[in-house]
Write a protein that holds these residues in place. Structure first.
Motif, PDB file in Angstrom:
ATOM      1  N   ASP A  88      10.071  -6.042   2.599  1.00 13.75           N
ATOM      2  CA  ASP A  88       9.084  -5.930   3.713  1.00 13.75           C
ATOM      3  C   ASP A  88       9.580  -5.372   5.027  1.00 13.75           C
ATOM      4  O   ASP A  88       8.876  -4.687   5.730  1.00 13.75           O
ATOM      5  CB  ASP A  88       8.605  -7.345   4.072  1.00 13.75           C
ATOM      6  N   PRO A  94       0.563  -2.706   7.626  1.00 18.70           N
ATOM      7  CA  PRO A  94      -0.579  -2.327   7.097  1.00 18.70           C
ATOM      8  C   PRO A  94      -1.327  -1.230   8.096  1.00 18.70           C
ATOM      9  O   PRO A  94      -1.645  -0.248   7.490  1.00 18.70           O
ATOM     10  CB  PRO A  94      -1.412  -3.370   6.984  1.00 18.70           C
ATOM     11  N   SER A 120       5.340   2.566  -2.776  1.00 15.00           N
ATOM     12  CA  SER A 120       5.193   1.168  -3.645  1.00 15.00           C
ATOM     13  C   SER A 120       5.986   1.263  -4.635  1.00 15.00           C
ATOM     14  O   SER A 120       6.463   0.275  -4.825  1.00 15.00           O
ATOM     15  CB  SER A 120       3.789   1.366  -4.063  1.00 15.00           C
ATOM     16  N   TYR A 125       7.726  -3.047  -4.894  1.00  9.58           N
ATOM     17  CA  TYR A 125       6.279  -3.545  -5.010  1.00  9.58           C
ATOM     18  C   TYR A 125       6.195  -3.046  -6.593  1.00  9.58           C
ATOM     19  O   TYR A 125       5.626  -4.191  -7.504  1.00  9.58           O
ATOM     20  CB  TYR A 125       5.078  -3.199  -4.213  1.00  9.58           C
ATOM     21  N   MET A 180      -7.412 -10.122  -0.738  1.00  8.29           N
ATOM     22  CA  MET A 180      -6.498  -9.521   0.176  1.00  8.29           C
ATOM     23  C   MET A 180      -5.748 -10.228   0.936  1.00  8.29           C
ATOM     24  O   MET A 180      -4.757  -9.908   1.571  1.00  8.29           O
ATOM     25  CB  MET A 180      -7.571  -8.908   1.214  1.00  8.29           C
ATOM     26  N   ASN A 182      -3.388 -11.767  -0.278  1.00  6.91           N
ATOM     27  CA  ASN A 182      -2.051 -11.615  -0.691  1.00  6.91           C
ATOM     28  C   ASN A 182      -1.075 -10.622   0.102  1.00  6.91           C
ATOM     29  O   ASN A 182       0.058 -10.570   0.026  1.00  6.91           O
ATOM     30  CB  ASN A 182      -2.300 -10.984  -2.061  1.00  6.91           C
ATOM     31  N   GLU A 183      -1.522  -9.613   0.942  1.00  5.37           N
ATOM     32  CA  GLU A 183      -0.834  -8.897   1.600  1.00  5.37           C
ATOM     33  C   GLU A 183       0.263  -9.399   2.517  1.00  5.37           C
ATOM     34  O   GLU A 183      -0.434  -9.945   3.556  1.00  5.37           O
ATOM     35  CB  GLU A 183      -1.899  -7.918   2.383  1.00  5.37           C
ATOM     36  N   ARG A 194       4.553 -11.732  -2.141  1.00  8.60           N
ATOM     37  CA  ARG A 194       4.082 -10.427  -1.693  1.00  8.60           C
ATOM     38  C   ARG A 194       3.985 -10.031  -0.313  1.00  8.60           C
ATOM     39  O   ARG A 194       3.281  -9.470   0.195  1.00  8.60           O
ATOM     40  CB  ARG A 194       2.388 -10.715  -2.091  1.00  8.60           C
ATOM     41  N   HIS A 197       3.831  -6.283  -0.110  1.00 19.01           N
ATOM     42  CA  HIS A 197       2.572  -5.787  -0.641  1.00 19.01           C
ATOM     43  C   HIS A 197       1.591  -5.156   0.482  1.00 19.01           C
ATOM     44  O   HIS A 197       1.673  -5.844   1.525  1.00 19.01           O
ATOM     45  CB  HIS A 197       1.730  -6.976  -1.263  1.00 19.01           C
ATOM     46  N   ARG A 198       1.246  -3.908   0.003  1.00 21.45           N
ATOM     47  CA  ARG A 198       0.419  -3.384   1.024  1.00 21.45           C
ATOM     48  C   ARG A 198      -1.113  -2.809   0.582  1.00 21.45           C
ATOM     49  O   ARG A 198      -0.871  -2.626  -0.992  1.00 21.45           O
ATOM     50  CB  ARG A 198       0.938  -2.145   1.657  1.00 21.45           C
ATOM     51  N   LEU A 199      -2.050  -2.674   1.280  1.00 26.37           N
ATOM     52  CA  LEU A 199      -3.395  -2.231   0.899  1.00 26.37           C
ATOM     53  C   LEU A 199      -4.022  -1.285   1.558  1.00 26.37           C
ATOM     54  O   LEU A 199      -3.840  -1.544   2.873  1.00 26.37           O
ATOM     55  CB  LEU A 199      -4.500  -3.419   0.867  1.00 26.37           C
ATOM     56  N   GLN A 212      -4.690  -1.054  -4.103  1.00 24.68           N
ATOM     57  CA  GLN A 212      -3.190  -1.261  -4.110  1.00 24.68           C
ATOM     58  C   GLN A 212      -2.830  -0.641  -5.635  1.00 24.68           C
ATOM     59  O   GLN A 212      -3.788  -0.281  -6.487  1.00 24.68           O
ATOM     60  CB  GLN A 212      -2.903  -2.802  -4.252  1.00 24.68           C
TER      61      GLN A 212
END
Length: 507
Positions: A88, A94, A120, A125, A180, A182-183, A194, A197-199, A212
């Motif tokens: 991270d 984001p 990713s 990820y 969402m 979870n980001e 997560r 994790h990115r969206l 994702q």
């Protein structure tokens, strides 16, 4: 043994060279890594001029240091959280990621998805090292070359983790794995980490969605488009519009949805989502058996495909007309029955018919494949009449979802060792008793049909036989079989669709 200071410097330098972070971030990242491993300062040793270790190898080494120092256990969920927290640090926030994505998008949509996909993978990820363990091959069939994968990428759960997850208090946050929320979520014993994790945010038909990639991608750029709202999946007009929106925004991707009923649906029906990516499946290349047209939809073509599942392919330059016809086909199929071929739309008030839709672009044309599904069960087929039957369930007994529908088998990891046992039996290196019980009848049939086997060709032989089983699995799941009787019944439905639609529209 490499010192922790050197490991941190190597990790930071590699992240800079991969363009995950900038030079100006160096001291910040190093200091945050120091804090994670409870060290106060870096030593003055410098990096050598030689090649740096891979970023993930440095991640492994930092994790190993934390474990040897008693800072981290070996429990898989704690290790996963620790690694995600490190990655991270070198993943854009984001807002920065979305700004970069849409800036690249203005130049070329493929540049934007290339950036996001590569990021990713680089930030772990997407579990590239685990995915590399998967077995993949192509197998010929009457419908073209099918893609076969034995999925070895998802790690087995440690019994301690399973016990801990069972005793963990229930939580409604995030509500599911696709929400969402979870980001950036740290994770817990019963929910994956997560932090990295990115969206990418995008709007589909006026609604907020996130894009994702799947952590365990099954094909190139395996992406997921998920609603900001936690609501059940539904196949309806909005679904068709959303899929067409995805391929309008990302014309180099396909987009599809699992069906919305148990047995024929996906594994997560509680959250509205779609899947997509940059991959050509066997179904994309399927032969056209017959073409049809509607007087009331002159701008849309309809094709019946040579495919084990029952597919109507519709195509048009006008996406509005395409969505209209997709909605019409769905409406008709939802209430259509043909007892002669075991199709009943409802029993005792329960709906059985639904559709698996897939959208793509071919040049300027929009195209949708509408795969007709039915989830009815019977005493003869308690798992599903149009579901893999028991004589092929030794290969796969799970739902046939969107990805399998298109011709990519996702087979369980148990098959790797089980197939090895069959090979040894066919080579007379072991007895039938050494073959896993569910496969024994199959192994005997193979030996009877082929009395002798060559050690140099048996691997490919078994691959083709597994492919033949998958072809049968898809045939089982098809509501109209690729037989004279099945195709006649399929054309009966198509003609009914055309006649009733043209009549209602005054043609």
């Amino acid at each position: 043994m490499t010192s922790i200071s050197k490991l941190i410097k190597q990790f930071t330098q590699q992240a800079i060279e991969l363009n995950l972070i900038s030079e100006v971030d160096r001291y910040y990242i190093q200091n945050r890594l120091l804090a994670l491993v409870k060290v106060d300062e870096l030593t003055s040793e410098s990096l050598s001029d030689g090649n740096l270790p891979e970023l993930l190898n440095s991640l492994d080494a930092i994790r190993h240091y934390a474990q040897t120092q008693g800072l981290l256990s070996t429990m898989s969920h704690e290790v996963e959280q620790f690694e995600a927290e490190i990655m991270d640090l070198v993943t854009p926030t984001p807002s920065v990621l979305n700004q970069t994505f849409w800036s690249l998008y203005k130049e070329n949509p493929e540049q934007a998805t290339d950036y996001f996909y590569q990021l990713s993978q680089a930030n772990d990820y997407i579990k590239t090292r685990q995915i590399a363990k998967n077995i993949a091959f192509k197998s010929p069939s009457d419908y073209g070359d099918l893609d076969i994968t034995i999925n070895l990428s998802k790690p087995e759960k440690d019994p301690k983790d399973i016990a801990l997850a069972k005793s963990a208090p229930a939580s409604a946050y995030p509500a599911c794995l696709l929400c969402m929320q979870n980001e950036g979520y740290q994770g817990r014993s019963n929910h994956p980490a997560r932090a990295n994790h990115r969206l990418v945010r995008l709007v589909l038909s006026g609604e907020n969605y996130g894009m994702q990639y799947s952590p365990y991608v099954y094909y190139n750029e395996h992406s997921i488009f998920l609603s900001e709202s936690h609501r059940p999946m539904a196949i309806d007009r909005a679904c068709f519009e959303h899929l067409l929106d995805v391929v309008s925004v990302l014309p180099h991707y396909f987009a599809g949805s699992n069906a919305d009923l148990p047995i024929v649906g996906g594994s997560i029906l509680a959250h509205d989502h779609y899947q997509g990516g940059a991959y050509e499946f066997a179904m994309d290349r399927a032969t056209v058996l017959e073409s049809f047209s509607l007087a009331s939809y002159e701008a849309v073509s309809i094709e019946l495909l040579k495919w084990p599942m029952s597919v109507l392919r519709i195509r048009s330059l006008n996406r509005q007309n395409l969505a209209d016809l997709a909605e019409r086909i769905h409406e008709i199929w939802m209430i259509y029955s043909d007892p002669a071929v075991d199709i009943h739309s409802h029993t005792n008030g329960e709906r059985h018919n639904t559709i698996t839709p897939i959208a793509r672009r071919r040049g300027e044309h929009y195209e949708m494949d509408l795969v007709l599904r039915n989830n009815r069960t019977s005493s003869e087929y308690p798992e599903g009449i149009f579901h893999p039957h028991r004589d092929v369930q030794h290969i796969k007994k799970e739902n046939i979802g969107l990805i399998e529908v298109m011709g990519l088998a996702i087979l369980p990891p148990r098959l790797l060792s089980e197939l090895d046992g069959i090979k040894r039996y066919l080579l007379n290196e072991t007895t039938l008793d050494a073959v896993a019980q569910p496969h024994q009848t199959w192994a005997q049939d193979l030996r009877q049909a082929h009395p002798s086997f060559d050690r140099h060709t048996i691997d490919r032989f078994i691959e083709c036989e597994v492919g033949a089983k998958f072809s049968r699995i898809l045939e089982d799941a098809g509501v109209y079989k690729q037989t004279d009787t099945g195709l006649t019944a399929f054309k009966k439905f198509i003609n009914y669709l055309i006649d009733t639609t043209d009549k209602e529209r005054g043609y």
